[in-house]
Scaffold this active site. Structure first.
Site, PDB file in Angstrom:
ATOM      1  N   HIS A  45     -24.720  36.908  11.707  1.00 53.12           N
ATOM      2  CA  HIS A  45     -23.517  36.323  11.113  1.00 53.12           C
ATOM      3  C   HIS A  45     -23.032  37.167   9.932  1.00 53.12           C
ATOM      4  O   HIS A  45     -21.834  37.432   9.787  1.00 53.12           O
ATOM      5  CB  HIS A  45     -23.843  34.893  10.670  1.00 53.12           C
ATOM      6  CG  HIS A  45     -22.744  33.916  10.822  1.00 53.12           C
ATOM      7  ND1 HIS A  45     -21.962  33.799  11.946  1.00 53.12           N
ATOM      8  CD2 HIS A  45     -22.274  32.980   9.963  1.00 53.12           C
ATOM      9  CE1 HIS A  45     -21.078  32.848  11.774  1.00 53.12           C
ATOM     10  NE2 HIS A  45     -21.247  32.330  10.577  1.00 53.12           N
ATOM     11  N   HIS A  73     -29.962  34.786  13.615  1.00 49.46           N
ATOM     12  CA  HIS A  73     -28.565  34.341  13.621  1.00 49.46           C
ATOM     13  C   HIS A  73     -27.911  34.587  12.259  1.00 49.46           C
ATOM     14  O   HIS A  73     -26.758  35.030  12.185  1.00 49.46           O
ATOM     15  CB  HIS A  73     -28.490  32.860  13.991  1.00 49.46           C
ATOM     16  CG  HIS A  73     -27.123  32.279  13.907  1.00 49.46           C
ATOM     17  ND1 HIS A  73     -26.116  32.624  14.779  1.00 49.46           N
ATOM     18  CD2 HIS A  73     -26.588  31.371  13.041  1.00 49.46           C
ATOM     19  CE1 HIS A  73     -25.013  31.953  14.453  1.00 49.46           C
ATOM     20  NE2 HIS A  73     -25.276  31.195  13.412  1.00 49.46           N
ATOM     21  N   GLN A 125     -28.606  36.859   9.999  1.00 50.32           N
ATOM     22  CA  GLN A 125     -28.343  38.285   9.799  1.00 50.32           C
ATOM     23  C   GLN A 125     -27.174  38.752  10.670  1.00 50.32           C
ATOM     24  O   GLN A 125     -26.336  39.540  10.236  1.00 50.32           O
ATOM     25  CB  GLN A 125     -29.599  39.102  10.114  1.00 50.32           C
ATOM     26  CG  GLN A 125     -30.703  38.916   9.105  1.00 50.32           C
ATOM     27  CD  GLN A 125     -30.283  39.354   7.717  1.00 50.32           C
ATOM     28  OE1 GLN A 125     -29.842  40.482   7.501  1.00 50.32           O
ATOM     29  NE2 GLN A 125     -30.407  38.462   6.756  1.00 50.32           N
TER      30      GLN A 125
END
Length: 110
Positions: free
Chosen positions: A85, A81, A83
């Site tokens: 984001h 998540h 990465q």
């Protein structure tokens, strides 16, 4: 079952998420400011977005350095998540710069 992240890894991952989120929010605020014709504010927000991305990259670099040094990290949903984001925020920031420039050109043509 994977092991949980240690405290240092968790802090780095959360740094990625928080700073990437701040960057995306600042970039969105830059577009909104440009839409209203406030280009000074738009550029301030783009600058803030860039700084937040720099901070996010620091967190990412910390994780990469640890792994390269032989300290592997378990891949968890939280790490994926973070990465995701970051990549989304980088793309959105690049797009925001273009949108602000378009608004500036439109304002100059009026």
């Amino acid at each position: 079952m994977t092991e949980p992240l240690n405290q240092e890894q968790l802090e780095a991952v959360m740094g990625l998420i928080v700073n990437a989120g701040n960057a995306k929010s600042d970039a969105m605020e830059a577009i909104q400011a440009a839409k209203k014709g406030d280009f000074e504010q738009a550029h301030e927000k783009l600058k803030a977005a860039e700084q937040a991305l720099v901070e996010a990259h620091h967190s990412q670099t910390s994780l990469l350095t640890d792994e390269a040094s032989g300290k592997p990290m378990n891949i968890t949903l939280l790490t994926v998540h973070s990465q995701d984001h970051l990549m989304t925020s980088i793309t959105f920031n690049d797009l925001a710069k273009e949108v602000v420039e378009i608004y500036e050109r439109l304002a100059a043509d009026e």
